[in-house]
Design a protein around this motif. Structure first.
Motif, PDB file in Angstrom:
ATOM      1  N   UNK A 233       0.833  -1.183   0.000  1.00 19.83           N
ATOM      2  CA  UNK A 233       0.000   0.000   0.000  1.00 19.83           C
ATOM      3  C   UNK A 233       0.883   1.255   0.000  1.00 19.83           C
ATOM      4  N   UNK A 234       0.419   2.321  -0.640  1.00 19.86           N
ATOM      5  CA  UNK A 234       1.170   3.575  -0.680  1.00 19.86           C
ATOM      6  C   UNK A 234       1.108   4.255   0.681  1.00 19.86           C
ATOM      7  N   UNK A 235       2.287   4.602   1.217  1.00 22.10           N
ATOM      8  CA  UNK A 235       2.363   5.236   2.539  1.00 22.10           C
ATOM      9  C   UNK A 235       3.022   6.611   2.487  1.00 22.10           C
ATOM     10  N   UNK A 236       3.615   6.954   1.356  1.00 17.90           N
ATOM     11  CA  UNK A 236       4.312   8.229   1.240  1.00 17.90           C
ATOM     12  C   UNK A 236       4.617   8.449  -0.238  1.00 17.90           C
ATOM     13  N   UNK A 237       5.191   9.603  -0.553  1.00 16.94           N
ATOM     14  CA  UNK A 237       5.709   9.841  -1.893  1.00 16.94           C
ATOM     15  C   UNK A 237       7.114  10.415  -1.783  1.00 16.94           C
ATOM     16  N   UNK A 238       7.867  10.249  -2.861  1.00 17.76           N
ATOM     17  CA  UNK A 238       9.254  10.686  -2.905  1.00 17.76           C
ATOM     18  C   UNK A 238       9.422  11.617  -4.102  1.00 17.76           C
ATOM     19  N   UNK A 239       9.964  12.806  -3.848  1.00 13.53           N
ATOM     20  CA  UNK A 239      10.198  13.775  -4.919  1.00 13.53           C
ATOM     21  C   UNK A 239      11.634  13.614  -5.423  1.00 13.53           C
TER      22      UNK A 239
ATOM     23  N   UNK B 210       7.455  12.266  -9.159  1.00 17.81           N
ATOM     24  CA  UNK B 210       6.992  11.959  -7.808  1.00 17.81           C
ATOM     25  C   UNK B 210       6.648  10.483  -7.790  1.00 17.81           C
ATOM     26  N   UNK B 211       7.331   9.721  -6.951  1.00 20.90           N
ATOM     27  CA  UNK B 211       7.170   8.271  -6.927  1.00 20.90           C
ATOM     28  C   UNK B 211       6.480   7.832  -5.650  1.00 20.90           C
ATOM     29  N   UNK B 212       5.563   6.858  -5.747  1.00 21.13           N
ATOM     30  CA  UNK B 212       4.932   6.336  -4.536  1.00 21.13           C
ATOM     31  C   UNK B 212       5.892   5.478  -3.730  1.00 21.13           C
ATOM     32  N   UNK B 213       5.877   5.682  -2.424  1.00 23.43           N
ATOM     33  CA  UNK B 213       6.604   4.815  -1.495  1.00 23.43           C
ATOM     34  C   UNK B 213       5.573   3.847  -0.920  1.00 23.43           C
ATOM     35  N   UNK B 214       5.847   2.547  -1.042  1.00 22.85           N
ATOM     36  CA  UNK B 214       4.871   1.532  -0.659  1.00 22.85           C
ATOM     37  C   UNK B 214       5.447   0.610   0.403  1.00 22.85           C
ATOM     38  N   UNK B 215       4.548   0.036   1.216  1.00 19.59           N
ATOM     39  CA  UNK B 215       4.969  -0.909   2.248  1.00 19.59           C
ATOM     40  C   UNK B 215       4.023  -2.096   2.286  1.00 19.59           C
ATOM     41  N   UNK B 216       4.569  -3.222   2.704  1.00 21.14           N
ATOM     42  CA  UNK B 216       3.759  -4.398   3.010  1.00 21.14           C
ATOM     43  C   UNK B 216       3.932  -4.728   4.478  1.00 21.14           C
ATOM     44  N   UNK B 217       2.970  -5.430   5.029  1.00 15.10           N
ATOM     45  CA  UNK B 217       3.067  -5.838   6.432  1.00 15.10           C
ATOM     46  C   UNK B 217       2.475  -4.801   7.357  1.00 15.10           C
ATOM     47  N   UNK B 218       3.144  -3.659   7.501  1.00 11.71           N
ATOM     48  CA  UNK B 218       2.651  -2.559   8.325  1.00 11.71           C
ATOM     49  C   UNK B 218       2.500  -1.355   7.417  1.00 11.71           C
ATOM     50  N   UNK B 219       1.284  -0.844   7.279  1.00 14.06           N
ATOM     51  CA  UNK B 219       1.034   0.225   6.329  1.00 14.06           C
ATOM     52  C   UNK B 219       1.207   1.605   6.974  1.00 14.06           C
ATOM     53  N   UNK B 220       2.347   1.770   7.621  1.00 12.28           N
ATOM     54  CA  UNK B 220       2.645   3.044   8.254  1.00 12.28           C
ATOM     55  C   UNK B 220       4.145   3.248   8.269  1.00 12.28           C
ATOM     56  N   UNK B 221       4.575   4.375   7.745  1.00 12.73           N
ATOM     57  CA  UNK B 221       6.006   4.668   7.722  1.00 12.73           C
ATOM     58  C   UNK B 221       6.505   4.908   9.143  1.00 12.73           C
TER      59      UNK B 221
END
Length: 292
Positions: A125-131, A266-277
């Protein structure tokens, strides 16, 4: 671990890649205009696991890497597929192979627009973005009042490593001593920020790729000092510069765009497992897209 997949009567084998495969991976990177250098692929092999499909002719036609960090966090990257072999499930199989290496970990990645649907299907899931900012020519815009009297900038040496590792863990949200040791060896430019008591309170690294200089990580107490670290490296380099900044640091992004940087994507930062940066208030730039 070896698995196989038959496509059009061609057997494609997932293998754990080694240093003998580096030139194949660089060839694939050049084909896709990803810009990975041999030294970077070698570092990935040392810091984590790199997998790929090998064609019947012995060519690497797809790759994916997983880099485990301390604290049950891992980074997924170098996901590449030769255009002739796309839409055949190779990336899915490789990413799943990487995830199987770290079943108890949260995994972070920086996605491309094309890869985002694949990662979503695999539970990311997307949790942030990177410029991603790029400057063809850096234009120093340092205001006179920005240079703070209690700070000192100098090159990083071996005795700084314990403090750097502690700073990086606090800023990144996980311990990545193995990766940082290797990245420091590749760094062509370094800058460390000390307070009046001589304590390290921030640092920045600059690594040369075939096409440009990547500045990152950048760790600092606030955006003003982050800019001074970036400036300390950028003003020493003549050429194209790239920096990847989390979207939360909009003030730094705006200031750098007044210094000759332009927004590349601008790229999506995604995570699995825990959806919180993890909290990353002091991480002002990441090292590169493959390392979270």
């Amino acid at each position: 671990m070896i698995t196989e997949k038959s496509i059009n009567n061609e057997i494609l084998t997932i293998e754990t890649l080694t240093e003998t495969d580096i030139h194949h991976v660089v060839r694939l990177s050049n084909l896709l205009e990803r810009g990975y250098a041999e030294s970077e692929i070698r570092m990935i092999l040392q810091a984590g696991n790199l997998f790929g499909h090998r064609s019947g002719e012995g060519t690497i036609v797809s790759t994916a890497a997983i880099l485990p960090y301390q604290g049950n966090l891992a980074s997924l990257g170098v996901v590449m597929v030769d255009p002739r072999y796309r839409r055949r499930g190779l990336a899915t199989r490789l990413v799943q192979t990487c995830l199987d290496i770290v079943p108890e970990y949260s995994v972070i990645l920086v996605a491309t627009d094309e890869g985002k649907p694949l990662y979503e299907k695999l539970g990311f899931r997307t949790v942030d973005t990177l410029h991603r900012l790029i400057a063809g020519e850096y234009q120093c815009q340092r205001p006179p009042h920005l240079q703070m009297q209690y700070t000192q900038f100098r090159y990083i040496d071996d005795q700084d490593l314990p403090e750097l590792l502690k700073l990086d863990q606090e800023a990144f949200g996980a311990g990545r001593s193995k990766f940082l040791n290797l990245w420091l060896r590749q760094a062509n430019y370094t800058s460390i920020l000390q307070n009046q008591a001589g304590r390290c309170i921030g640092y920045a690294l600059g690594v040369q790729t075939p096409e440009l200089l990547v500045i990152g990580p950048v760790v600092a107490p606030d955006s003003r000092l982050a800019y001074l670290l970036i400036d300390d490296i950028a003003r020493r380099y003549q050429g194209k510069i790239q920096i990847n900044i989390p979207s939360v640091h909009q003030d730094l992004i705006r200031f750098l765009m007044r210094c000759g940087f332009k927004l590349a994507r601008i790229a999506p930062v995604m995570m699995s497992g825990v959806y919180r940066m993890p909290p990353r208030n002091h991480l002002f730039a990441v090292s590169a897209r493959s390392y979270g």
